[in-house]
Design a protein around this motif. Sequence first.
Motif, PDB file in Angstrom:
ATOM      1  N   GLU A 147       0.838  -1.213   0.000  1.00 13.95           N
ATOM      2  CA  GLU A 147       0.000   0.000   0.000  1.00 13.95           C
ATOM      3  C   GLU A 147       0.870   1.260   0.000  1.00 13.95           C
ATOM      4  O   GLU A 147       0.588   2.220  -0.714  1.00 13.95           O
ATOM      5  N   HIS A 148       1.917   1.243   0.780  1.00 12.56           N
ATOM      6  CA  HIS A 148       2.846   2.375   0.853  1.00 12.56           C
ATOM      7  C   HIS A 148       3.479   2.634  -0.521  1.00 12.56           C
ATOM      8  O   HIS A 148       3.537   3.782  -0.975  1.00 12.56           O
ATOM      9  N   VAL A 149       3.918   1.580  -1.188  1.00 16.16           N
ATOM     10  CA  VAL A 149       4.516   1.719  -2.519  1.00 16.16           C
ATOM     11  C   VAL A 149       3.482   2.270  -3.494  1.00 16.16           C
ATOM     12  O   VAL A 149       3.780   3.189  -4.274  1.00 16.16           O
ATOM     13  N   ARG A 150       2.249   1.741  -3.464  1.00 21.95           N
ATOM     14  CA  ARG A 150       1.198   2.234  -4.362  1.00 21.95           C
ATOM     15  C   ARG A 150       0.942   3.723  -4.158  1.00 21.95           C
ATOM     16  O   ARG A 150       0.829   4.486  -5.125  1.00 21.95           O
ATOM     17  N   GLU A 151       0.828   4.132  -2.895  1.00 24.59           N
ATOM     18  CA  GLU A 151       0.553   5.542  -2.600  1.00 24.59           C
ATOM     19  C   GLU A 151       1.684   6.443  -3.082  1.00 24.59           C
ATOM     20  O   GLU A 151       1.435   7.500  -3.666  1.00 24.59           O
ATOM     21  N   ARG A 152       2.912   6.047  -2.819  1.00 21.11           N
ATOM     22  CA  ARG A 152       4.066   6.864  -3.214  1.00 21.11           C
ATOM     23  C   ARG A 152       4.231   6.885  -4.729  1.00 21.11           C
ATOM     24  O   ARG A 152       4.565   7.905  -5.316  1.00 21.11           O
TER      25      ARG A 152
END
Length: 141
Positions: A27-32
């Motif tokens: 999720e963190h990678v997707r958001e960034r």
Amino acid sequence: MTTPEPQVTAERELCGLVNELSRQISEHVRERAAKLELTAAQATALREMTGPMTLSELAERMSCEPSNATYVIDRLQKQGLIERRPHPTDRRAKQLVLTAEGIALRERLIELLVEESPLAGLTREQQNVLHELLDQAVTQR
């Protein structure tokens, strides 16, 4: 002989924690990635491009099939972020190389990925211990 219940419970809880951490990281990678108008797969490819490498090497780092990595690389190449060049020692292979724009975007991506990372709450020492334990668990098979 059956496995003792406390061991089963501990294994289940540990697997749950690893899955939750994986979900949070994804999720963190997707958001960034979205902040840079990239897909998560494109961000993963850029993150893993630590230097010139073949498509097979990149696919292994991305934990995907080379055909999936090809699709991602094609899109990054169209965006002017990556180039395919002749491999210096294998005339059958191509080497993937970041362009100047790709290097700049990768640096920005790395900065964003470090911000509020799911692992940011751990000290460097704790991250090293976690790395060692996970590496041991993965390579044990």
